[in-house]
Design a protein around this motif. Structure first.
Motif, PDB file in Angstrom:
ATOM      1  N   ALA A 185       0.818  -1.219   0.000  1.00 27.01           N
ATOM      2  CA  ALA A 185       0.000   0.000   0.000  1.00 27.01           C
ATOM      3  C   ALA A 185       0.848   1.264   0.000  1.00 27.01           C
ATOM      4  O   ALA A 185       0.560   2.226  -0.711  1.00 27.01           O
ATOM      5  N   GLU A 186       1.905   1.214   0.783  1.00 22.79           N
ATOM      6  CA  GLU A 186       2.779   2.375   0.933  1.00 22.79           C
ATOM      7  C   GLU A 186       3.209   2.911  -0.436  1.00 22.79           C
ATOM      8  O   GLU A 186       3.088   4.090  -0.725  1.00 22.79           O
ATOM      9  N   VAL A 187       3.710   2.015  -1.268  1.00 24.81           N
ATOM     10  CA  VAL A 187       4.203   2.388  -2.587  1.00 24.81           C
ATOM     11  C   VAL A 187       3.039   2.768  -3.505  1.00 24.81           C
ATOM     12  O   VAL A 187       3.101   3.766  -4.226  1.00 24.81           O
ATOM     13  N   GLU A 188       1.969   2.002  -3.424  1.00 24.87           N
ATOM     14  CA  GLU A 188       0.836   2.274  -4.314  1.00 24.87           C
ATOM     15  C   GLU A 188       0.131   3.580  -3.983  1.00 24.87           C
ATOM     16  O   GLU A 188      -0.559   4.149  -4.829  1.00 24.87           O
ATOM     17  N   MET A 189       0.311   4.059  -2.764  1.00 24.32           N
ATOM     18  CA  MET A 189      -0.357   5.298  -2.357  1.00 24.32           C
ATOM     19  C   MET A 189       0.438   6.548  -2.711  1.00 24.32           C
ATOM     20  O   MET A 189      -0.068   7.661  -2.592  1.00 24.32           O
ATOM     21  N   VAL A 190       1.679   6.370  -3.163  1.00 25.50           N
ATOM     22  CA  VAL A 190       2.580   7.508  -3.364  1.00 25.50           C
ATOM     23  C   VAL A 190       1.967   8.607  -4.226  1.00 25.50           C
ATOM     24  O   VAL A 190       2.090   9.784  -3.926  1.00 25.50           O
ATOM     25  N   ASP A 191       1.272   8.229  -5.272  1.00 22.59           N
ATOM     26  CA  ASP A 191       0.748   9.231  -6.191  1.00 22.59           C
ATOM     27  C   ASP A 191      -0.672   9.713  -5.861  1.00 22.59           C
ATOM     28  O   ASP A 191      -1.219  10.543  -6.573  1.00 22.59           O
ATOM     29  N   LEU A 192      -1.244   9.177  -4.805  1.00 17.41           N
ATOM     30  CA  LEU A 192      -2.614   9.575  -4.475  1.00 17.41           C
ATOM     31  C   LEU A 192      -2.637  10.861  -3.667  1.00 17.41           C
ATOM     32  O   LEU A 192      -1.705  11.132  -2.924  1.00 17.41           O
ATOM     33  N   ASP A 193      -3.717  11.667  -3.837  1.00 17.49           N
ATOM     34  CA  ASP A 193      -3.743  12.813  -2.940  1.00 17.49           C
ATOM     35  C   ASP A 193      -4.364  12.489  -1.600  1.00 17.49           C
ATOM     36  O   ASP A 193      -5.087  11.538  -1.457  1.00 17.49           O
ATOM     37  N   ARG A 194      -3.965  13.323  -0.676  1.00 15.37           N
ATOM     38  CA  ARG A 194      -4.379  13.160   0.729  1.00 15.37           C
ATOM     39  C   ARG A 194      -4.170  11.724   1.173  1.00 15.37           C
ATOM     40  O   ARG A 194      -5.024  11.127   1.820  1.00 15.37           O
ATOM     41  N   ARG A 195      -3.024  11.186   0.811  1.00 18.58           N
ATOM     42  CA  ARG A 195      -2.797   9.770   1.094  1.00 18.58           C
ATOM     43  C   ARG A 195      -2.646   9.491   2.585  1.00 18.58           C
ATOM     44  O   ARG A 195      -2.858   8.358   3.013  1.00 18.58           O
ATOM     45  N   ASP A 196      -2.316  10.512   3.361  1.00 20.79           N
ATOM     46  CA  ASP A 196      -2.215  10.315   4.808  1.00 20.79           C
ATOM     47  C   ASP A 196      -3.580  10.370   5.501  1.00 20.79           C
ATOM     48  O   ASP A 196      -3.687  10.102   6.683  1.00 20.79           O
ATOM     49  N   MET A 197      -4.623  10.741   4.746  1.00 16.18           N
ATOM     50  CA  MET A 197      -5.956  10.937   5.341  1.00 16.18           C
ATOM     51  C   MET A 197      -6.945   9.842   4.937  1.00 16.18           C
ATOM     52  O   MET A 197      -8.139   9.965   5.150  1.00 16.18           O
ATOM     53  N   ARG A 198      -6.446   8.793   4.307  1.00 26.00           N
ATOM     54  CA  ARG A 198      -7.336   7.756   3.780  1.00 26.00           C
ATOM     55  C   ARG A 198      -8.129   7.039   4.866  1.00 26.00           C
ATOM     56  O   ARG A 198      -9.323   6.803   4.737  1.00 26.00           O
ATOM     57  N   LEU A 199      -7.450   6.687   5.944  1.00 22.88           N
ATOM     58  CA  LEU A 199      -8.159   5.974   7.013  1.00 22.88           C
ATOM     59  C   LEU A 199      -9.156   6.904   7.703  1.00 22.88           C
ATOM     60  O   LEU A 199     -10.283   6.519   8.000  1.00 22.88           O
ATOM     61  N   LYS A 200      -8.731   8.139   7.930  1.00 25.50           N
ATOM     62  CA  LYS A 200      -9.623   9.123   8.553  1.00 25.50           C
ATOM     63  C   LYS A 200     -10.921   9.253   7.761  1.00 25.50           C
ATOM     64  O   LYS A 200     -12.017   9.232   8.324  1.00 25.50           O
ATOM     65  N   ALA A 201     -10.783   9.350   6.447  1.00 25.08           N
ATOM     66  CA  ALA A 201     -11.964   9.498   5.592  1.00 25.08           C
ATOM     67  C   ALA A 201     -12.868   8.266   5.691  1.00 25.08           C
ATOM     68  O   ALA A 201     -14.090   8.386   5.780  1.00 25.08           O
ATOM     69  N   ALA A 202     -12.259   7.101   5.702  1.00 24.70           N
ATOM     70  CA  ALA A 202     -13.050   5.861   5.772  1.00 24.70           C
ATOM     71  C   ALA A 202     -13.812   5.769   7.095  1.00 24.70           C
ATOM     72  O   ALA A 202     -14.972   5.347   7.134  1.00 24.70           O
ATOM     73  N   LEU A 203     -13.171   6.188   8.179  1.00 24.48           N
ATOM     74  CA  LEU A 203     -13.820   6.108   9.498  1.00 24.48           C
ATOM     75  C   LEU A 203     -14.918   7.157   9.638  1.00 24.48           C
ATOM     76  O   LEU A 203     -15.937   6.914  10.294  1.00 24.48           O
ATOM     77  N   ALA A 204     -14.717   8.302   8.993  1.00 22.97           N
ATOM     78  CA  ALA A 204     -15.698   9.391   9.119  1.00 22.97           C
ATOM     79  C   ALA A 204     -17.081   8.948   8.639  1.00 22.97           C
ATOM     80  O   ALA A 204     -18.099   9.381   9.170  1.00 22.97           O
ATOM     81  N   ALA A 205     -17.096   8.055   7.676  1.00 22.94           N
ATOM     82  CA  ALA A 205     -18.377   7.579   7.134  1.00 22.94           C
ATOM     83  C   ALA A 205     -19.135   6.699   8.129  1.00 22.94           C
ATOM     84  O   ALA A 205     -20.292   6.362   7.911  1.00 22.94           O
ATOM     85  N   HIS A 206     -18.478   6.318   9.232  1.00 23.15           N
ATOM     86  CA  HIS A 206     -19.107   5.401  10.196  1.00 23.15           C
ATOM     87  C   HIS A 206     -19.111   5.966  11.611  1.00 23.15           C
ATOM     88  O   HIS A 206     -19.166   5.206  12.585  1.00 23.15           O
ATOM     89  N   SER A 207     -19.075   7.282  11.722  1.00 21.74           N
ATOM     90  CA  SER A 207     -18.826   7.895  13.035  1.00 21.74           C
ATOM     91  C   SER A 207     -19.903   7.589  14.070  1.00 21.74           C
ATOM     92  O   SER A 207     -19.628   7.586  15.261  1.00 21.74           O
TER      93      SER A 207
END
Ligand code: ADP
Ligand code: MG
Length: 258
Positions: A93-115
């Motif tokens: 995942a680390e390497v595959e995420m390199v080009d994505l934006d807000r790659r450090d916020m992916r888990l945060k976004a996923a959890l926000a949908a289930h708050s």
């Protein structure tokens, strides 16, 4: 929903044991709990009783937005808590995420949908200060740091504290250190007691009152895929994690009053 990352860049210090047992103890306490495994080793996944070898979807798919959390989560068969599992896929995942934006916020976004669905989310971080750990720290409100009371315990702690400060300053204003948890404690060892006293002197009430002793039952439980607190709930280690869950629930109630 209180989100806590369980982090320490050292390996073998009790992160996964703490994550799995705290999750099970919180669930036993009636708290709706999600355990997120962010380590490609998948030890938290296996420890919760979810087979990492037969996952159609995992946290890897969630981070890369190939699946939703709802599609990837499983339930611990014995533990009555949910698990967002991990396996070796996550190593890429680390390497595959390199080009994505807000790659450090992916888990945060996923959890926000289930708050609304959970009282507690516990994130078991890998033994590194990598993009995966960064996702954990960006998603969390607080960090729980398990520490062994040994001579080198404090070494590396400043790197972790500095990383947490940087994340707080630049990426996540909510983040704070909730506390240091003393684990694998041996009350008969002078060194253990000295290091423990030293931690209390330096960190005051940032040191949790609960002390987790070294207890072989906690180490045996993962091979049965059952959290230690359920495997032998009368063992000293299990009792400590059950007490730790009560301490956490109490702390959270105090914040909510503020
Ligand atoms: P980490 O996730 O930080 O790498 P683990 O939780 O996997 O650490 O713990 C490392 C090893 O120590 C594991 O074999 C685990 O079973 C064992 N262990 C953890 N906590 C205890 C404890 N309180 N008593 C005895 N063994 C423990
Ligand atoms: Mg681990």
């Amino acid at each position: 929903m209180h989100i806590f990352a369980i982090a320490n860049q050292k390996g073998g210090v009790g992160k996964t044991t703490t994550a799995v047992n705290l999750a099970a103890a919180l669930a036993a306490n009636g708290q709706r709990t999600l355990l997120v495994d962010l380590d490609p080793q998948g030890n938290a996944t296996m420890g919760a009783g979810v087979d990492k070898r037969s996952l159609a979807r995992s946290v890897y798919h969630v981070l890369l937005e190939l699946a939703t959390l709802a599609d990837a989560r499983a339930t611990s068969p014995s533990g009555k808590f949910d698990v967002l599992p991990a396996n070796r896929d996550l190593a890429g995942a680390e390497v595959e995420m390199v080009d994505l934006d807000r790659r450090d916020m992916r888990l945060k976004a996923a959890l926000a949908a289930h708050s609304g669905e959970y009282d507690f989310v516990l994130i078991d971080c890998p033994p590194s200060l990598s993009m995966l750990t960064l996702n954990g720290l960006c998603a969390a409100h607080g960090v729980i740091i398990p520490m062994q009371c040994e001579y080198y315990a404090l070494e590396g702690l400043s790197d972790l504290v500095n990383t947490i400060k940087k994340v707080h300053a630049n990426l996540n204003r909510d983040l704070k250190i909730i506390g240091l948890l003393r684990v694998m404690f041996d009350p008969r060892s002078t060194l253990s007691r000295q290091v423990s006293d030293q931690l209390e002197q330096h960190f005051g009430d940032k040191v949790f009152k609960t002390l987790v002793p070294r207890n072989v039952r906690l180490a045996e439980a993962p091979s049965y895929g059952v959290p230690g607190v359920l495997f032998d709930k009368n063992a000293k280690g299990a009792q400590a994690y059950l007490a730790f869950a009560v301490e956490m629930v109490q702390r959270v109630k105090e914040w909510e009053k503020l």
